[in-house]
Design an enzyme around this catalytic site. Sequence first.
Site, PDB file in Angstrom:
ATOM      1  N   ASP A  74       0.833  -1.204   0.000  1.00  0.00           N
ATOM      2  CA  ASP A  74       0.000   0.000   0.000  1.00  0.00           C
ATOM      3  C   ASP A  74       0.867   1.253   0.000  1.00  0.00           C
ATOM      4  O   ASP A  74       2.068   1.194   0.253  1.00  0.00           O
ATOM      5  CB  ASP A  74      -0.941   0.002   1.221  1.00  0.00           C
ATOM      6  CG  ASP A  74      -0.236  -0.404   2.514  1.00  0.00           C
ATOM      7  OD1 ASP A  74       0.982  -0.165   2.630  1.00  0.00           O
ATOM      8  OD2 ASP A  74      -0.900  -0.958   3.403  1.00  0.00           O
ATOM      9  N   ASN A 142      -6.965  -2.726  14.814  1.00  0.00           N
ATOM     10  CA  ASN A 142      -8.385  -2.896  14.506  1.00  0.00           C
ATOM     11  C   ASN A 142      -8.626  -4.083  13.564  1.00  0.00           C
ATOM     12  O   ASN A 142      -9.721  -4.240  13.037  1.00  0.00           O
ATOM     13  CB  ASN A 142      -8.948  -1.605  13.887  1.00  0.00           C
ATOM     14  CG  ASN A 142      -8.305  -1.259  12.547  1.00  0.00           C
ATOM     15  OD1 ASN A 142      -7.419  -1.967  12.069  1.00  0.00           O
ATOM     16  ND2 ASN A 142      -8.750  -0.183  11.939  1.00  0.00           N
ATOM     17  N   HIS A 144      -7.100  -4.591  10.649  1.00  0.00           N
ATOM     18  CA  HIS A 144      -6.882  -4.362   9.217  1.00  0.00           C
ATOM     19  C   HIS A 144      -5.649  -5.122   8.730  1.00  0.00           C
ATOM     20  O   HIS A 144      -4.751  -5.433   9.516  1.00  0.00           O
ATOM     21  CB  HIS A 144      -6.820  -2.863   8.886  1.00  0.00           C
ATOM     22  CG  HIS A 144      -5.555  -2.155   9.240  1.00  0.00           C
ATOM     23  ND1 HIS A 144      -5.485  -0.776   9.347  1.00  0.00           N
ATOM     24  CD2 HIS A 144      -4.294  -2.589   9.519  1.00  0.00           C
ATOM     25  CE1 HIS A 144      -4.245  -0.414   9.649  1.00  0.00           C
ATOM     26  NE2 HIS A 144      -3.511  -1.496   9.762  1.00  0.00           N
ATOM     27  N   GLU A 149      -9.596  -1.608   5.921  1.00  0.00           N
ATOM     28  CA  GLU A 149     -10.137  -1.336   7.251  1.00  0.00           C
ATOM     29  C   GLU A 149     -11.376  -2.204   7.498  1.00  0.00           C
ATOM     30  O   GLU A 149     -11.953  -2.752   6.553  1.00  0.00           O
ATOM     31  CB  GLU A 149     -10.492   0.155   7.367  1.00  0.00           C
ATOM     32  CG  GLU A 149      -9.339   1.118   7.070  1.00  0.00           C
ATOM     33  CD  GLU A 149      -8.238   1.130   8.154  1.00  0.00           C
ATOM     34  OE1 GLU A 149      -8.179   0.216   8.985  1.00  0.00           O
ATOM     35  OE2 GLU A 149      -7.428   2.084   8.147  1.00  0.00           O
TER      36      GLU A 149
HETATM   37  P1  PGA Z   1       2.776  -1.738  12.403  1.00  0.00           P
HETATM   38  O1  PGA Z   1       1.535  -1.652  11.434  1.00  0.00           O
HETATM   39  O2  PGA Z   1       3.710  -2.758  11.821  1.00  0.00           O
HETATM   40  O3  PGA Z   1       3.377  -0.368  12.389  1.00  0.00           O
HETATM   41  O4  PGA Z   1       2.264  -2.150  13.741  1.00  0.00           O
HETATM   42  C1  PGA Z   1       0.945  -2.840  10.990  1.00  0.00           C
HETATM   43  C2  PGA Z   1      -0.353  -2.540  10.313  1.00  0.00           C
HETATM   44  O5  PGA Z   1      -1.030  -1.576  10.687  1.00  0.00           O
HETATM   45  O6  PGA Z   1      -0.726  -3.289   9.397  1.00  0.00           O
END
Ligand code: PGA
Length: 253
Positions: A74, A142, A144, A149
């Site tokens: 992304d 959450n 995702h 999301e």
């Molecule tokens: P993070 O993010 O590795 O910074 O915890 C992971 C995500 O939100 O997919």
Amino acid sequence: MNDSAAVPEVRVFADARAAVPVLLDELRRVIEHGTRPLVGFATGGTFTAMLQALGDELRGRRIDPGAFRATHLDEYLGFPPERRGGMVHELGTHCPPLLDMLRDGALLPVPHEGSPSGLRAHEERLQRAGGVHVQFLGIGRNGHVAFNEPGTSFATGFHVTTLAEATREDARARFAPGEVPRQAVTSGLATIAAAQRLVLCAFGAAKAAAVRAMLHGDVGPACPASVVRRHGNVLVLLDREAAGGIAATTASG
Ligand code: PGA
């Protein structure tokens, strides 16, 4: 595939660093068995140690940068590769050889402008490169994956999305005040599930509830990461804190 058939392999490590050799072995394995296979990287704090270790391996030619192609999940909308805070910028900061691959056309960046034709062209480029062999994934608090999301259909391809407030909060540290993006271009859940193998990592107590929902809650859009239970070839790597809410099947490290 029915849900009960798709129980991911779960391995639990003492800490995130102990998982790095396993992640690099995943990469080595696809390189050994494919002809310039396409590897899907993920960004975020979860993968910083892996990307740094990969940089060392590539610079030392212990992993041949010519032996694979790369892509990622992304990008923030309007963030070209050179813009700080963006995902390609982050990949290159932690693993500079990936920027050489970008220059050589071997790193296929997610289009940052989000036009439908640009997203279609990106999906086609991934297909022409043989599709993603191994996709590394993080998970949000959450639930995702990438920027899919909660509520996102499992049928989505690459699309432009609006970030959840929890996601923007977690991204705050990488941006100046008031500059946290609201939108991103993301690989969809159908695109992710089309990869031959998924390797999902979660480290830290903040991820424990999302990990539990992913592995033991309902499979569906309320927990986008539960898409891993619709896939038959998944490895989940956790540290003890992230595994706090589940009964692990394998203990390592
Ligand atoms: P993070 O993010 O590795 O910074 O915890 C992971 C995500 O939100 O997919």
